[in-house]
Design an enzyme around this catalytic site. Structure first.
Site, PDB file in Angstrom:
ATOM      1  N   SER A 212      -1.154  -1.440   5.854  1.00 15.96           N
ATOM      2  CA  SER A 212      -2.030  -2.541   5.005  1.00 15.96           C
ATOM      3  C   SER A 212      -1.107  -3.797   4.895  1.00 15.96           C
ATOM      4  O   SER A 212      -1.652  -4.396   3.852  1.00 15.96           O
ATOM      5  CB  SER A 212      -2.558  -1.639   3.740  1.00 15.96           C
ATOM      6  OG  SER A 212      -1.164  -1.179   3.215  1.00 15.96           O
ATOM      7  N   THR A 217       0.394  -5.551  -1.864  1.00 14.83           N
ATOM      8  CA  THR A 217       1.409  -6.322  -2.418  1.00 14.83           C
ATOM      9  C   THR A 217       2.790  -5.487  -2.832  1.00 14.83           C
ATOM     10  O   THR A 217       2.788  -4.320  -2.910  1.00 14.83           O
ATOM     11  CB  THR A 217       1.039  -6.618  -3.753  1.00 14.83           C
ATOM     12  OG1 THR A 217       0.535  -5.669  -4.570  1.00 14.83           O
ATOM     13  CG2 THR A 217      -0.114  -7.568  -3.617  1.00 14.83           C
ATOM     14  N   GLY A 276       1.070   2.646 -12.187  1.00 16.47           N
ATOM     15  CA  GLY A 276       0.509   1.583 -13.416  1.00 16.47           C
ATOM     16  C   GLY A 276       0.495   2.487 -14.263  1.00 16.47           C
ATOM     17  O   GLY A 276      -0.239   1.879 -15.727  1.00 16.47           O
ATOM     18  N   GLY A 279       3.876   1.606 -17.008  1.00 19.38           N
ATOM     19  CA  GLY A 279       4.142   0.353 -17.397  1.00 19.38           C
ATOM     20  C   GLY A 279       3.641  -0.745 -16.133  1.00 19.38           C
ATOM     21  O   GLY A 279       3.132  -0.279 -15.208  1.00 19.38           O
ATOM     22  N   ILE A 280       3.683  -2.028 -16.256  1.00 23.00           N
ATOM     23  CA  ILE A 280       3.348  -3.073 -15.462  1.00 23.00           C
ATOM     24  C   ILE A 280       4.569  -3.491 -15.020  1.00 23.00           C
ATOM     25  O   ILE A 280       5.255  -4.272 -15.730  1.00 23.00           O
ATOM     26  CB  ILE A 280       2.272  -4.116 -16.235  1.00 23.00           C
ATOM     27  CG1 ILE A 280       1.004  -3.190 -16.650  1.00 23.00           C
ATOM     28  CG2 ILE A 280       2.046  -5.110 -15.063  1.00 23.00           C
ATOM     29  CD1 ILE A 280       0.131  -4.038 -17.404  1.00 23.00           C
ATOM     30  N   ILE A 281       4.849  -3.493 -13.719  1.00 22.71           N
ATOM     31  CA  ILE A 281       6.065  -4.010 -12.908  1.00 22.71           C
ATOM     32  C   ILE A 281       5.815  -5.538 -12.855  1.00 22.71           C
ATOM     33  O   ILE A 281       5.029  -6.096 -12.445  1.00 22.71           O
ATOM     34  CB  ILE A 281       6.514  -3.414 -11.695  1.00 22.71           C
ATOM     35  CG1 ILE A 281       6.396  -1.846 -11.739  1.00 22.71           C
ATOM     36  CG2 ILE A 281       7.441  -4.016 -10.879  1.00 22.71           C
ATOM     37  CD1 ILE A 281       6.090  -1.375 -10.320  1.00 22.71           C
ATOM     38  N   TYR A 480       0.176  12.457  10.108  1.00 21.31           N
ATOM     39  CA  TYR A 480      -0.915  11.302   9.861  1.00 21.31           C
ATOM     40  C   TYR A 480      -2.100  11.884  10.633  1.00 21.31           C
ATOM     41  O   TYR A 480      -1.991  11.537  11.878  1.00 21.31           O
ATOM     42  CB  TYR A 480      -0.443   9.933  10.171  1.00 21.31           C
ATOM     43  CG  TYR A 480      -1.276   8.947   9.519  1.00 21.31           C
ATOM     44  CD1 TYR A 480      -1.036   8.325   8.238  1.00 21.31           C
ATOM     45  CD2 TYR A 480      -2.335   8.517  10.201  1.00 21.31           C
ATOM     46  CE1 TYR A 480      -1.758   7.507   7.620  1.00 21.31           C
ATOM     47  CE2 TYR A 480      -3.250   7.631   9.912  1.00 21.31           C
ATOM     48  CZ  TYR A 480      -2.783   7.131   8.392  1.00 21.31           C
ATOM     49  OH  TYR A 480      -3.727   5.951   7.924  1.00 21.31           O
TER      50      TYR A 480
HETATM   51  C1  LIG Z   1      -6.203   0.615   6.223  1.00 21.41           C
HETATM   52  C2  LIG Z   1      -5.091   1.036   5.370  1.00 21.41           C
HETATM   53  C3  LIG Z   1      -3.598   1.336   5.712  1.00 21.41           C
HETATM   54  C4  LIG Z   1      -2.503   1.824   4.849  1.00 21.41           C
HETATM   55  N1  LIG Z   1      -1.463   1.914   5.468  1.00 21.41           N
HETATM   56  C5  LIG Z   1      -0.459   2.299   4.560  1.00 21.41           C
HETATM   57  C6  LIG Z   1       0.852   2.640   5.040  1.00 21.41           C
HETATM   58  O1  LIG Z   1       1.201   2.349   6.365  1.00 21.41           O
HETATM   59  N2  LIG Z   1       1.800   2.794   3.970  1.00 21.41           N
HETATM   60  C7  LIG Z   1       1.738   3.085   2.981  1.00 21.41           C
HETATM   61  O2  LIG Z   1       2.459   3.303   2.120  1.00 21.41           O
HETATM   62  N3  LIG Z   1       0.124   2.949   2.371  1.00 21.41           N
HETATM   63  C8  LIG Z   1      -0.823   2.444   3.131  1.00 21.41           C
HETATM   64  N4  LIG Z   1      -1.840   2.344   2.823  1.00 21.41           N
HETATM   65  C9  LIG Z   1      -2.343   2.711   1.117  1.00 21.41           C
HETATM   66  C10 LIG Z   1      -2.149   1.233   0.462  1.00 21.41           C
HETATM   67  O3  LIG Z   1      -2.090   0.135   1.224  1.00 21.41           O
HETATM   68  C11 LIG Z   1      -0.769   1.504  -0.337  1.00 21.41           C
HETATM   69  O4  LIG Z   1      -0.771   2.558  -1.257  1.00 21.41           O
HETATM   70  C12 LIG Z   1      -0.408   0.188  -0.839  1.00 21.41           C
HETATM   71  O5  LIG Z   1       1.024   0.539  -1.665  1.00 21.41           O
HETATM   72  C13 LIG Z   1      -1.285  -0.371  -2.137  1.00 21.41           C
HETATM   73  O6  LIG Z   1      -0.619  -1.569  -2.378  1.00 21.41           O
HETATM   74  P1  LIG Z   1      -1.737  -2.549  -3.048  1.00 21.41           P
HETATM   75  O7  LIG Z   1      -1.030  -4.002  -3.315  1.00 21.41           O
HETATM   76  O8  LIG Z   1      -2.912  -2.908  -2.363  1.00 21.41           O
HETATM   77  O9  LIG Z   1      -1.882  -1.870  -4.446  1.00 21.41           O
HETATM   78  P2  LIG Z   1      -3.389  -1.720  -5.261  1.00 21.41           P
HETATM   79  O10 LIG Z   1      -4.116  -0.795  -4.323  1.00 21.41           O
HETATM   80  O11 LIG Z   1      -3.979  -2.720  -5.810  1.00 21.41           O
HETATM   81  O12 LIG Z   1      -2.568  -0.730  -6.411  1.00 21.41           O
HETATM   82  C14 LIG Z   1      -2.094   0.540  -6.311  1.00 21.41           C
HETATM   83  C15 LIG Z   1      -1.475   1.143  -7.348  1.00 21.41           C
HETATM   84  O13 LIG Z   1      -0.573   0.342  -7.735  1.00 21.41           O
HETATM   85  C16 LIG Z   1      -0.511  -0.018  -9.189  1.00 21.41           C
HETATM   86  N5  LIG Z   1      -0.256  -1.205  -9.178  1.00 21.41           N
HETATM   87  C17 LIG Z   1      -0.314  -2.346  -8.554  1.00 21.41           C
HETATM   88  N6  LIG Z   1       0.554  -3.517  -8.926  1.00 21.41           N
HETATM   89  C18 LIG Z   1       1.150  -2.936  -9.877  1.00 21.41           C
HETATM   90  C19 LIG Z   1       2.167  -3.296 -10.630  1.00 21.41           C
HETATM   91  N7  LIG Z   1       2.884  -4.822 -10.703  1.00 21.41           N
HETATM   92  N8  LIG Z   1       2.710  -2.592 -11.647  1.00 21.41           N
HETATM   93  C20 LIG Z   1       2.367  -1.512 -11.983  1.00 21.41           C
HETATM   94  N9  LIG Z   1       1.292  -0.975 -10.869  1.00 21.41           N
HETATM   95  C21 LIG Z   1       0.964  -1.695 -10.362  1.00 21.41           C
HETATM   96  C22 LIG Z   1      -2.293   0.021  -9.471  1.00 21.41           C
HETATM   97  O14 LIG Z   1      -2.704   0.238 -10.836  1.00 21.41           O
HETATM   98  C23 LIG Z   1      -2.644   1.212  -8.705  1.00 21.41           C
HETATM   99  O15 LIG Z   1      -2.293   2.471  -9.352  1.00 21.41           O
HETATM  100  C24 LIG Z   1      -3.340   1.852   3.733  1.00 21.41           C
HETATM  101  C25 LIG Z   1      -4.289   1.829   3.156  1.00 21.41           C
HETATM  102  C26 LIG Z   1      -5.215   1.390   4.068  1.00 21.41           C
HETATM  103  C27 LIG Z   1      -6.485   1.078   3.239  1.00 21.41           C
END
Ligand SMILES: Cc1cc2nc3c(=O)[nH]c(=O)nc-3n(C[C@H](O)[C@H](O)[C@H](O)COP(=O)(O)OP(=O)(O)OC[C@H]3O[C@@H](n4cnc5c(N)ncnc54)[C@H](O)[C@@H]3O)c2cc1C
Length: 575
Positions: A212, A217, A276, A279-281, A480
């Protein structure tokens, strides 16, 4: 339609109903063999017509909850542009990107969107927002790219307080780079491509590339304990973080950035993966490394998945790890070849004499391995030599770098394919786990069988189940599963979700019965909660509950994620 692989976009916004920006979709028309293959596997008539999603304009959201004093205070703090409650923003922050999420979006089943979306720009903004939320009893959901697939950015239906989502995208700076120690201070809202661009400009890289990557992020990676494709050499995200700054309702946790320490339990490890809720990173110091001088992807075939499995294990035992290894089972290998462009090197190689030769040598249903080597030219080549020797011993047939590079180019296509298939009423998602080497094959077989059987029972159609082994460790690896097939004829969106949930439940229960991890990298969120106590023990859950209630006694941070409501209610902790 724009070319998936030429795409450059800085908005990092998904289309409201699917993956990636509007106008960017899976290019099935360039893969003439793929659609007939899918139709055959899924028992779908060739002339099936897509059942399109509802129109965006017909979606009616519930009225938003408002607390005028909170609204005024955050608007005074952030300015009107960074406080949003228009329908587009509320829809975009309602869900992550799991199959369940996408079904609900496409059908307009959005019962509980956030009430307000806030865009903090600094650590101080976050501190002030958390204080205001506490004062007004407003719940807060940190939001990175919204790509999680376990329901961890979705407002809880069990909590009827006002919900403000904190979209972290404006906190996207590289704050400092220490090239002598190879550490970088980064803000959490950096999307994968932004982060790598900033580091690459200074000759460095984080080396974290989840599938992803384009839309997720740093903050999300940390909060979910994410794994990137090169975790074999760089580790998971928890292995890369040295220190963090975390805003909690009870104050700020700052962990020092040290190479190693013996200063009590490792707080970084408690925060990482906390979704999350603690706390918020707002800042993280990450270990970085030089941009690799050399990088090479190769694709090889084994006569069977088992041969490939033995080869990977021997690499690990001998201490020679490719930076990436993804070994597909026979079913997934078939899919990989069916999905290739006709012009791609792999197809040319495989159609013709090579195919006959491979058949004659026992590769009639092969298993594909993609491996990558990176580092300095010298070390990567040495490693490649040692690894290829082992792979050859296990009868690997090397299709070379052209096939490997073609795989690399299309590695981010899968979620676009999922959108395409969902237009035809498909149920499609991925499940993952990890286990020790000795348990790998029994677990693989047991779970594959359960998914296949449950899929057919629940939908009335055969399901595709493919698998790969990736993320190698000395003691084991990640398994996987990709799953796909038609939903029951004439299903409503709610029925599709019900069928999916039954399949997911059967798969996860079987993983747990066979000693696999509840999740290797997808986190817990809402989807995996039914098994969290089994995974961590009742006392383990109570200790996390204690930590949560100490930092966030009002439970304003991301209610409903990770810890079940029952764990946080009155009487959850001994007096
Ligand atoms: C097609 C696809 C492929 C994927 N492949 C992978 C992969 O290869 N490896 C993998 O690990 N995951 C994968 N994922 C899952 C996902 O991408 C991960 O979980 C990713 O780390 C989420 O990041 P995000 O920025 O989108 O976070 P979000 O989905 O926005 O949030 C995820 C969690 O993090 C929390 N969060 C976000 N920012 C902060 C912050 N600053 N402080 C505290 N909490 C926070 C949110 O509240 C939530 O609980 C995949 C998902 C999809 C749909």
């Amino acid at each position: 339609m724009r070319d998936l692989h030429e795409w450059k976009d800085e908005s990092y916004r998904h289309k409201w109903w699917g993956w990636g920006p509007e106008g960017l979709e899976y290019d099935m028309h360039r893969r003439p063999d793929f659609w007939p293959w899918i139709c055959k596997i899924a028992a779908l008539p060739d002339d099936a017509t897509p059942a399109y999603r509802i129109s965006r304009d017909s979606i009616k959201l519930p009225a938003r909850k408002s607390q005028p004093e909170f609204d005024d205070a955050v608007t005074a703090l952030l300015g009107i542009d960074r406080v949003r409650h228009d329908d587009d923003d509320r829809i975009a922050h309602s869900f992550g990107r799991s199959y369940r999420d996408l079904v609900r979006l496409r059908a307009g089943l959005i019962d509980h969107p956030p009430d307000l979306i806030l865009y903090p720009q600094s650590h101080d903004d976050v501190v002030a927002i958390v204080r205001l939320a506490g004062d007004h009893d407003v719940t807060l959901i940190p939001f990175g790219g919204g790509t999680n697939i376990v329901g961890c950015v979705e407002p809880s239906t069990a909590d009827d307080r006002m919900v403000a989502t904190l979209d972290m995208r404006l906190m996207n700076r590289l704050l400092a780079l220490d090239k002598e120690s190879m550490t970088a201070d980064l803000e959490p809202g950096l999307f994968g491509p932004q982060l790598e661009r900033l580091l690459n400009a200074q000759g460095c890289s984080l080396g974290h590339h989840p599938d992803s990557f384009q839309f997720s992020t740093l903050g999300g990676w940390l909060a979910t304990r994410s794994a990137g494709t090169q975790s074999n050499v760089y580790g998971k995200i928890e292995d890369m973080v040295l220190g963090m700054r975390v805003v909690t309702p009870r104050g700020i946790i700052e962990t020092k950035s040290l190479p190693a320490a013996s200063n009590g339990p490792d707080l970084n490890r408690v925060i990482v993966g906390s979704e999350g809720i603690f706390g918020i990173i707002t800042q993280a110091t990450m270990r970085v490394h030089p941009v690799p001088e050399f990088e090479e992807y190769r694709l090889l075939l084994f006569p069977s998945f088992r041969d490939g499995f033995r080869a990977l294990r021997e690499c690990v035992v001998q201490g020679v790890m490719p930076s990436m290894a993804r070994l597909s089972d026979e079913a997934e290998t078939e899919l990989i070849f069916a999905a290739k462009y006709p012009s791609s090197g792999v197809k040319r190689i495989l159609n013709g004499p090579v195919k006959r030769l491979l058949r004659a040598r026992g590769y009639s249903r092969p298993a594909a391995l993609v491996v990558a080597f990176e580092g300095t030219r010298k070390t990567a080549r040495q490693l490649r030599r040692a690894i290829r020797r082992i792979l050859r011993k296990h009868r690997a047939f090397d299709l070379g770098t052209g096939a490997g590079e073609a795989w690399k180019e299309s590695r981010y296509d899968v979620p676009f394919l999922r959108d395409y298939l969902m237009d035809y009423g498909f149920i499609t998602d991925s499940f993952e786990t990890s286990t020790v080497w000795s348990n790998m094959m029994p677990l693989y077989e047991a779970v594959t069988e359960v998914i296949r059987k449950t899929f057919e029972e629940v939908t009335g159609f055969p399901g595709y189940v493919g698998n790969h082994i990736s993320h190698l460790y000395s003691t084991g690896a990640c398994l996987y599963y990709s799953v796909g097939g038609r939903s029951r004829e004439g299903s409503t969106p709610e029925e599709m979700i019900e069928q999916y949930t039954t399949i997911k439940h059967a798969a996860t229960s079987e993983i747990m019965r066979n000693g696999g991890a509840l999740s290797h990298h997808h986190a817990v969120g809402y989807e995996h909660q039914p098994w969290i106590e089994q995974e961590l023990s009742a006392t383990g859950i109570r200790s996390l509950t204690g930590f949560k209630l100490c930092l966030d006694p009002q439970r304003i941070l991301n209610p409903g994620s990770l810890l079940p409501d029952s764990a946080l209610g009155p009487g959850s902790l001994p007096d």
